[in-house]
Scaffold this active site. Sequence first.
Site: not given
Length: 323
Positions: A127, A102, A25, A254, A247
């Site tokens: 990053d 990047g 645009r 994601v 854990r």
Amino acid sequence: MKRIAVLTSGGDAPGMNAAIRAVVRTGLDYGCTIFGVHDGYRGLIDDDMQELGARDVGGIIQQGGTMLGSARCPQFKTEEGRRQALDNLGKRGIDGLIVIGGNGSQTGAYELNKLGLPVVGVASTIDNDLAGSDITIGVDTALNIALEAIDRLKVTASSHRRAFAVEVMGRDSGYLALMAGIAGGAEAVVIPEAEIAPERLETILNEAYERGKKHGLIVVAEGAKNNGEKLKEYFHAHKDRIGFELRVTILGHVQRGGTPGAFDRLLATRLAAKATRTLCEGQSGVLIGWLKGVATPTPYPEIVGKHKPLDMDLFQLADVLAQ
């Protein structure tokens, strides 16, 4: 400058579509014809481009990813491949290129610029390791996605008095991990710039329990030597002595797929609009980044091949705040 091409390259980042929209645009406002290149540099070599009008970029500002696509292109790393890209641009009468991406993407842009093509880059990578920009497109959204995951994990960690590690993206940069660790209240942050041995993390978690904390949380950068998988292996192998396991949640891609937040939409729009104006007004061979609150051009020789250092004072602050 009458005919301009725009491409997105490297890993996708939330806000890339907002940048494409701004290029199209703003370019149209200058009276230019804009071409979108599909699948990054591969589209240049395969001559896979389409003319874009104002309506073609309608309704994309809120979408993650990139409508133009991105792909690896080993052929572009060769002189022959870059010459083919220039030939295809020349056949279409395209006299300028905007590259949204990047480090690797801007290195490719610089190579084309050295061959005589006017090119302007737009700083975009989750990053945040690109020299020439205090913050890059996608970082804020990726950081908030990581923070949401950390907040959720802390709830279940406290409920069960468990230790968790969250691995975030960032390649060889620990920026996302460090910022997420500070904002998420982690007990420790593991980054490539300041490695921590598993034995030390074991001590940190035990000390946290002794101070009365109901959970232990470590944020790990994917590029760290002791990444999430390595830490999981260590704590599992020594669980009988340590008394608990770790854990591990690996967020992975994601973080890339989120809907861009307001900050990234605005940042992408301002950087891309500045890049288009810069190219249309005759300046090229620069990266448009966000420096001290202003969209600013930096010559490619000053940013290509350089790695933006992490502020290690913040790493020390994270250690203080974890007490």
